[in-house]
Design a protein around this motif. Sequence first.
Motif, PDB file in Angstrom:
ATOM      1  N   TYR A  59      -5.248   0.126  -2.246  1.00 40.32           N
ATOM      2  CA  TYR A  59      -4.875  -0.345  -0.909  1.00 40.32           C
ATOM      3  C   TYR A  59      -5.408  -1.750  -0.708  1.00 40.32           C
ATOM      4  O   TYR A  59      -6.445  -2.105  -1.235  1.00 40.32           O
TER       5      TYR A  59
ATOM      6  N   ARG B  86      -3.691   5.837  -5.268  1.00 40.09           N
ATOM      7  CA  ARG B  86      -4.299   4.519  -5.043  1.00 40.09           C
ATOM      8  C   ARG B  86      -5.795   4.629  -4.765  1.00 40.09           C
ATOM      9  O   ARG B  86      -6.218   5.493  -4.007  1.00 40.09           O
TER      10      ARG B  86
ATOM     11  N   ILE C 187      -9.117   3.045  -2.960  1.00 44.06           N
ATOM     12  CA  ILE C 187      -9.316   2.316  -1.707  1.00 44.06           C
ATOM     13  C   ILE C 187     -10.786   1.951  -1.562  1.00 44.06           C
ATOM     14  O   ILE C 187     -11.669   2.809  -1.639  1.00 44.06           O
TER      15      ILE C 187
ATOM     16  N   ILE D 183      -6.427   1.302   8.243  1.00 47.70           N
ATOM     17  CA  ILE D 183      -6.525   0.821   6.866  1.00 47.70           C
ATOM     18  C   ILE D 183      -6.309  -0.691   6.781  1.00 47.70           C
ATOM     19  O   ILE D 183      -7.037  -1.393   6.076  1.00 47.70           O
TER      20      ILE D 183
ATOM     21  N   GLY E 251       0.824  -1.209   0.000  1.00 49.32           N
ATOM     22  CA  GLY E 251       0.000   0.000   0.000  1.00 49.32           C
ATOM     23  C   GLY E 251       0.856   1.256   0.000  1.00 49.32           C
ATOM     24  O   GLY E 251       2.080   1.198   0.042  1.00 49.32           O
TER      25      GLY E 251
END
Lengths: 528, 528
Positions: A528, A265, A267, A193, A13
Amino acid sequence: MAGTDATKQQSGGGAKQPKQPKQPKQQQSGGGGGKKKEVKKETGLGLTNKKADNFGEWYSEVVVNGEMIEYYDISGCYILRPWSMAIWEIMQAFFDPEIKKMKIKNCYFPVFVSSTVLEKEKDHIEGFAPEVAWVTRSGKSELEIPIAIRPTSETVMYPYYSKWIRGHRDLPLKLNQWCNVVRWEFSNPTPFIRSREFLWQEGHTAFATKEEADTEVLEILELYRRIYEEYLAVPVIKGKKSELEKFAGGLYTTSVEAFIPNTGRGIQGATSHCLGQNFAKMFDINYENEKGERAMVWQNSWAYSTRTIGVMVMVHGDDKGLVLPPKVASVQVIVIPVPYKDADTQGILDACSETVNALLEAGIRAESDSRDNYSPGWKYSQWEMKGVPLRIEIGPKDLANKQVRAVRRDSGAKIDIANAGLVEEIKKLLDNIQQNLFDVAKQKRDECIQVIHTWEEFIEALNQKKMILAPWADEKEVEEDVKARTKGETGAAKTLCSPFDQPELPEGTICFASGKPAKKWSYWGRSY
Amino acid sequence: MAGTDATKQQSGGGAKQPKQPKQPKQQQSGGGGGKKKEVKKETGLGLTNKKADNFGEWYSEVVVNGEMIEYYDISGCYILRPWSMAIWEIMQAFFDPEIKKMKIKNCYFPVFVSSTVLEKEKDHIEGFAPEVAWVTRSGKSELEIPIAIRPTSETVMYPYYSKWIRGHRDLPLKLNQWCNVVRWEFSNPTPFIRSREFLWQEGHTAFATKEEADTEVLEILELYRRIYEEYLAVPVIKGKKSELEKFAGGLYTTSVEAFIPNTGRGIQGATSHCLGQNFAKMFDINYENEKGERAMVWQNSWAYSTRTIGVMVMVHGDDKGLVLPPKVASVQVIVIPVPYKDADTQGILDACSETVNALLEAGIRAESDSRDNYSPGWKYSQWEMKGVPLRIEIGPKDLANKQVRAVRRDSGAKIDIANAGLVEEIKKLLDNIQQNLFDVAKQKRDECIQVIHTWEEFIEALNQKKMILAPWADEKEVEEDVKARTKGETGAAKTLCSPFDQPELPEGTICFASGKPAKKWSYWGRSY
């Protein structure tokens, strides 16, 4: 499972190997001053990392210094401090009554699941097996059979759905639980996360018809969108996951997808799955329908987790610290006395109390910071670090002019507000901050969206950290091929979702990756 | 720990070896009808055990048939169904805002604790070691070091209290968490009362002075009393635990003690501990006081658990099933249409809906049961089993007379109520039921209290299942001696508490067990 979203993602990530940031001790205790000397201990409040330069380090520093998280002595586990827990509770206070209106009821199933039950659905356990934590011992005795800690509760619950559902009048069966789950991952733990234990809600529902299940999937997804957009001020895209990315064992998966511009990214924000009848088959969940025939139920599962808080931090935080949207901030307004030498200190303190009381009465979450061992400037920094949306300063001039000075956390703008009409002005300001945070985040996110048509454009956009919207063939093999071709240190690209809001797809459009006819538009990117 | 109360008690409780009662399948699904044939499946609703005859079997049957609990395939773990979860939520909706008023903040610490930390406080771990569940494996990998699942969170939290508390301005530190805990006991698992996993809140606070800690201990204890007496309608006695029964490692323990007349056993309802400075010493929780000196904090911990629900069931339930106090019942009023042949069925159904709507608007939790495949009589039995405080029947005569018939679950009394003024009457009735449940329970409890002075009287009262109030020397050795002398199949007698409300103790009064001078009055008995 309900919510691969929460922690289960491919490794690599954007928050790279977050380590516990080294901090002077006095930072840890927030308002408390240092170990040796308490008065005017005003050093070390700033962040040592910049969001734009070292995103991963910045993130782990900001969640600690903002007092959301404390790192724990077991890797991948984190302490949720009151500052983040309050956000979780505010979201819960929205979501829980909403699902109760939908006649979904809360329950609580055990945290433990026996191996035989856990392994019943093969695709399902395949996804989870490597990260299941096993209890093998109690006290000094070995258990006869090891017992798993729930990574999600499909297999925990569904044997009982089979028992409880007999006739069509038992349907729909709609349950939810608020609980902790454990996924013992070894790659890149990141607060909120990706953590080994996290909090979530998981809803599990069973219906007589696919239509009812389909409807609920989208109703829940809309609640998830509202949590992100209305509460966390984070723009998300609603859509359907690809066959490769959908929940294994389910029929289809919908999700809300967020995007972190700094790392480029995507998510997964939360997922609402239609499980179809696969689990019903495995767990023998059937009923007698109105014609007296046996029929299988249609099932959904859906979840959002404490990951939501991490996404919010990543999207809004800045180099001064957290930035909290007013709707989820446990302190919306911090009132700080600014007594200069020879000023009427008591008068200023009284004005601060009166202001706080007026705001509290109006339902605004306000506090004053009257600690006398910190300078106003130090307090400004601390409350900025904690992300309080609005600061009110009251000094001698304000007192004389019957006004206060308000300072916005989002823009830094300073506004003098007359005491008459203060509450109304503050309300407007908070609404404005909430909206502005969303608008700015949306603008930044939208600037990252790149429409492409060819492989070359795709690779270029990927290198530029874009969220890529591309026409494609919607075939598992094509996505696997894209993953293989983009594999690298920072992780392969994959589909994020196929948005419900589809741009026009002119006839003859070609898939960017396979050259086959394109069937739909999908978002692609690293995630992620 | 906060709350040995919840499950940790000596074995041999009154609910003997509860087994899953054998039930016809159609009972399991509640309203749903049988597996083969749905219409008018009206058998098997009653309880096969009587409260007075087979208390343990009655209890496990009533929690299952009342749809509070489903037995789970791992022994000692139970599923909390919506019917009991709603009660938990109602208590939480009372308690959580109350502690927030006290400026206690919610947080969440990990479910895992490393062995080194867990074992830091010797007395503490001694109490818990035999029942700690250990995770030793994740996926197929052995963990390097086994990790414990929290049985309580003192050792999880206090290393961080040490980190966070630096100066006197960091005090008080007042945190609470709502979570699950695990105690892997092997003796007599009983739903709610003694289970391997249970839900609770645990509060952990640190203060600069003993006075503040003392004050909070009692404030929390008062909230626990209110949960039992005002919500669950269960009378409790507030008092202090003996040295032998106090929380090991703490300074003193206060508790609310309930009593189950049928089994003649006391039951610890919830505990509020002053930990003194012992944990502070072990975990190095100190701060710089206003004089610039190092000082140690004073700590409390306190907890109530899902055990509360079990106590309520044991106290109020009867041979027809559960009896829920209105304040915690998720359905306070069930409205049942009673359409005779040739009656105006639609008119009756409409009247039911109107009644429910009127009650809902007034904030009364009401539902109608208009299922057409069950007779009114069957429905009466089912809602009696589930313990709904008030049933409203509407038949043709009621329709004609513009009235409803109300039937109380507690007394069985039938009252005709005119539609005009219905809501007010129902409110009064619910208040009355709440009060009556408490009064009846208190009367039954009080009838079990026996004041004694001699050993002979003590043994006689114990055999008569009394809650014994006795003058004693308040010495550990004396209590150990009493335990040894009363050891038997049904468990030894021990102190329940020394009530804060002490009867007069004339000079020269002798300890019933040792012949030494008595120092105080204490309650004694067998207990859960």
